[in-house]
Design an enzyme around this catalytic site. Sequence first.
Site, PDB file in Angstrom:
ATOM      1  N   ASP A  29       0.710  -1.239   0.098  1.00 22.32           N
ATOM      2  CA  ASP A  29       0.038   0.067   0.063  1.00 22.32           C
ATOM      3  C   ASP A  29       0.836   1.305   0.159  1.00 22.32           C
ATOM      4  OD1 ASP A  29      -1.971  -1.800   0.236  1.00 22.32           O
ATOM      5  OD2 ASP A  29      -2.162  -1.648   2.453  1.00 22.32           O
TER       6      ASP A  29
ATOM      7  N   ARG B  87      -5.950   0.053   0.912  1.00 20.56           N
ATOM      8  CA  ARG B  87      -6.665   0.319   1.990  1.00 20.56           C
ATOM      9  C   ARG B  87      -7.040   1.763   2.265  1.00 20.56           C
ATOM     10  NH1 ARG B  87      -3.716  -2.871   7.015  1.00 20.56           N
ATOM     11  NH2 ARG B  87      -1.825  -1.897   6.224  1.00 20.56           N
TER      12      ARG B  87
ATOM     13  N   MET C 100      17.046  -6.571 -26.397  1.00 22.04           N
ATOM     14  CA  MET C 100      15.598  -6.919 -25.699  1.00 22.04           C
ATOM     15  C   MET C 100      15.657  -5.607 -24.292  1.00 22.04           C
ATOM     16  SD  MET C 100      15.847 -10.465 -24.194  1.00 22.04           S
ATOM     17  CE  MET C 100      15.834 -10.382 -22.267  1.00 22.04           C
ATOM     18  N   GLN C 101      16.734  -5.390 -24.202  1.00 26.28           N
ATOM     19  CA  GLN C 101      16.839  -4.481 -22.816  1.00 26.28           C
ATOM     20  C   GLN C 101      16.391  -2.973 -22.918  1.00 26.28           C
ATOM     21  OE1 GLN C 101      20.956  -4.873 -20.847  1.00 26.28           O
ATOM     22  NE2 GLN C 101      21.148  -5.588 -22.817  1.00 26.28           N
TER      23      GLN C 101
HETATM   24  P1  ADP Z   1       0.156  -4.802   9.225  1.00 25.89           P
HETATM   25  O1  ADP Z   1       1.286  -5.147   9.932  1.00 25.89           O
HETATM   26  O2  ADP Z   1       0.176  -5.238   7.739  1.00 25.89           O
HETATM   27  O3  ADP Z   1      -0.448  -3.312   9.467  1.00 25.89           O
HETATM   28  P2  ADP Z   1      -1.738  -5.863  11.269  1.00 25.89           P
HETATM   29  O4  ADP Z   1      -2.180  -4.469  11.897  1.00 25.89           O
HETATM   30  O5  ADP Z   1      -2.724  -7.094  10.842  1.00 25.89           O
HETATM   31  O6  ADP Z   1      -1.014  -5.912   9.628  1.00 25.89           O
HETATM   32  O7  ADP Z   1      -0.661  -6.517  12.218  1.00 25.89           O
HETATM   33  C1  ADP Z   1      -0.092  -7.840  12.130  1.00 25.89           C
HETATM   34  C2  ADP Z   1      -0.083  -8.376  13.482  1.00 25.89           C
HETATM   35  O8  ADP Z   1       0.965  -7.263  14.265  1.00 25.89           O
HETATM   36  C3  ADP Z   1      -1.412  -8.527  14.240  1.00 25.89           C
HETATM   37  O9  ADP Z   1      -1.991  -9.597  13.992  1.00 25.89           O
HETATM   38  C4  ADP Z   1      -0.767  -8.609  15.654  1.00 25.89           C
HETATM   39  O10 ADP Z   1      -0.195  -9.692  16.074  1.00 25.89           O
HETATM   40  C5  ADP Z   1       0.305  -7.776  15.499  1.00 25.89           C
HETATM   41  N1  ADP Z   1      -0.032  -6.384  15.983  1.00 25.89           N
HETATM   42  C6  ADP Z   1      -0.714  -5.273  15.502  1.00 25.89           C
HETATM   43  N2  ADP Z   1      -1.051  -4.291  16.163  1.00 25.89           N
HETATM   44  C7  ADP Z   1      -0.454  -4.597  17.612  1.00 25.89           C
HETATM   45  C8  ADP Z   1      -0.508  -3.748  18.663  1.00 25.89           C
HETATM   46  N3  ADP Z   1      -1.134  -2.549  19.012  1.00 25.89           N
HETATM   47  N4  ADP Z   1      -0.081  -4.544  19.901  1.00 25.89           N
HETATM   48  C9  ADP Z   1       0.538  -5.830  19.826  1.00 25.89           C
HETATM   49  N5  ADP Z   1       0.522  -6.422  18.444  1.00 25.89           N
HETATM   50  C10 ADP Z   1       0.054  -5.817  17.329  1.00 25.89           C
END
Ligand code: ADP
Length: 733
Positions: free
Chosen positions: A166, A210, A612-613
């Site tokens: 993203d 997102r 080709m490049q």
């Molecule tokens: P991304 O890292 O892509 O933003 P997520 O927000 O789903 O994805 O976070 C991935 C994982 O990181 C979560 O499933 C959780 O295990 C951990 N995580 C995210 N936010 C927190 C938080 N505030 N405290 C603790 N662990 C967290």
Amino acid sequence: MDHQPKFFENLSGTGKAIGVLTSGGDAQGMNAAVRAVVRMGIYVKAKVYFVYEGYQGMVDGGDNIVEVSWESVSSILQVGGTVIGSARCKSFRTREGRLQAAFNLVQRGITNLCVIGGDGSLTGANLFREEWSGLLEELAQKGKIDEDAVKKYAYLNIVGMVGSIDNDFCGTDMTIGTDSALHRIIEVVDAIMTTAQSHQRTFVLEVMGRHCGYLALVSALACGADWVFIPEYPPEEGWEDSMCVKLSENRARKKRLNIIIVAEGAIDCHNKPITSEKVKDLVVQRLGFDTRVTILGHVQRGGTPSAFDRILASRMGVEAVLALLEATPATPACVVSLSGNQAVRLPLMECVQMTQEVQKAMDEGRFVEAVRLRGRSFENNLNTYKLLSHKKPDAELPKTNFNVAVLNVGAPAAGMNAAVRAAVRVGITEGHKMFAVIDGFEGFARGKIKEISWGDVGGWTGQGGSILGTKRTLPAKYLEKIADQMRTNNINALMVIGGFETCDRIKQSASGTKRRVFIIETMGGYCGYLANMGALAAGADAAYIFEEQFDIRELQANVEHLTEKMKTSIQRGLVLRNENCNENYTTDFIYQLYSEEGKGVFDCRKNVLGHMQQGGAPSPFDRNFGTKISAKAMQWISKKLKETYRKGKVFANTDDSVCLLGMRRRNLVFQPVAELKTETDFVHRIPKEQWWLKLRPLMKILAKYKTSYDVSDSGQLEHVAMHSPKEAETGAI
Ligand code: ADP
């Protein structure tokens, strides 16, 4: 800079253990980062552990946390997604879960963590670090670890790398996976364009991201979309009317195809979602156009990582290990990232907070603020898009009476047409009359010049080669005739797009075969950039370039290295050779040398990549780089024309009357050509100093050669870059 080079020989990882994990959504290039962390870690003599399945593996322990070897990460560089798995983990959000994770790490002596993931994952990592000493004390109280362990493992160092398609993380220009996702999107758009052209269709394309509009915005720039909806820049009230007017105007101009790009998080100025279906219904109801919706979905995460992502992730991985080695209890958790072409370290929490600020700003309807918080590169993309997509009515355009000509020189390069399009449209917006020169300086001398309009350059961004035509002829022998043409056509400024040796980044993969060494010759004249960066992106064993002379001893060392390598489980070698690296050690010579020396151990294949490049459709990066750099150049030309205009004449008699616009470190710089003269090796047609040479050792380290790596240029901890007037003037890409 006057500091002495600092080599990392003094930075030892002996006695340290590093855990690496990928978390959250997967992204192409994560594997390249994992590989770089493992190999750099082992290189500095640290132990490196895979943590499988993100935080879930850390909480579960057992076989989920295993020590790895050099070979464990072989042949993963070109694989999409993440080979060590990723997961969302509920229990890591609880203290109980983190307590268990801390126990699993302490048991293995791991006090250094590389987390590759999005802002959620990095927030979790930071929390874990803050709680660490408390967690250890609790473990000691519960009798799970002893007091010695509490002291010995007192500090947890954390470094993050942002892996997310993203590109929604503040403080970084690019996150790992974004460029590959753009490749996927542009492939689809290019494919759709061919079918839609035949049918007069309108396409509404929904892309991921997102709450971030980056992918949508940059895709719109890269394919010259008619309209784009992003969350950070909701359309003004009454947008339904303006959009329909624009689409029907395009149809009236015989444009057969309309492309509308919708970010998945797109909203209107009242924070109501704008969906692709809603846009489609509007077009059908109001205009009756044949309209189709394509929702790209997970295709965007798929496929092999682009060369850019592999290089980005490799550089970040190496930098992450350096950051861990240098960390003290006082250093805050950081993220490593790339700004321009430089590695930087930024305080993790500042970046996370700023990322959250963007969301807050959008929720509260402060959209100008949201765009600013996304960073200058985002802002620049948006401004460029606004400038190029909508032509103001003639009556509203200024009139300068300046005539500006654009021409292409040198070898055709992907992205040239995007640059011409941007130059023409910005020039028209600035009020100039724009002219196109056909077939470079030679064509110019022959009078092949004509006025070019806004509509003439429609659809040019995605085209390969040079539509204007380009010749390699130097202007010297035609100077008088060119001057005549300048006079006859009353040309006040000239924009030259081209260069010494330019071509698109190469893509190369050689896998699957046993005990074989591929020898690949790349283009570039004397410039070894393609060979060097290609080698880094493909995980090559050696790259021979003109800038770093080599002799028979080096060739021998490389052959021996490959012979040794064939004894391990990695039975594949890749060697890149730049076309002009050495007049005697030709590609054939190297092929024969390797073939003879490798007899009975490996066989060889050679491949000269050749033209080709230069072919094919330009990559999203080249389209956007061409577009933005050219828009910037045209704005600069306009400014100079106005500054030097006196009594009906333009005075072009200062050093900066002839400038080259290029990227230096983190900024775009206009440099007088007179100055460049002293910095250029004219015999070999390359700059005397090449920034990418500092990446040579990196390739060697990752291929297991002993080398020294100058870390003086690696990132020191900085604060999140916000606008300063100076930066705004030089401008980021
Ligand atoms: P991304 O890292 O892509 O933003 P997520 O927000 O789903 O994805 O976070 C991935 C994982 O990181 C979560 O499933 C959780 O295990 C951990 N995580 C995210 N936010 C927190 C938080 N505030 N405290 C603790 N662990 C967290």
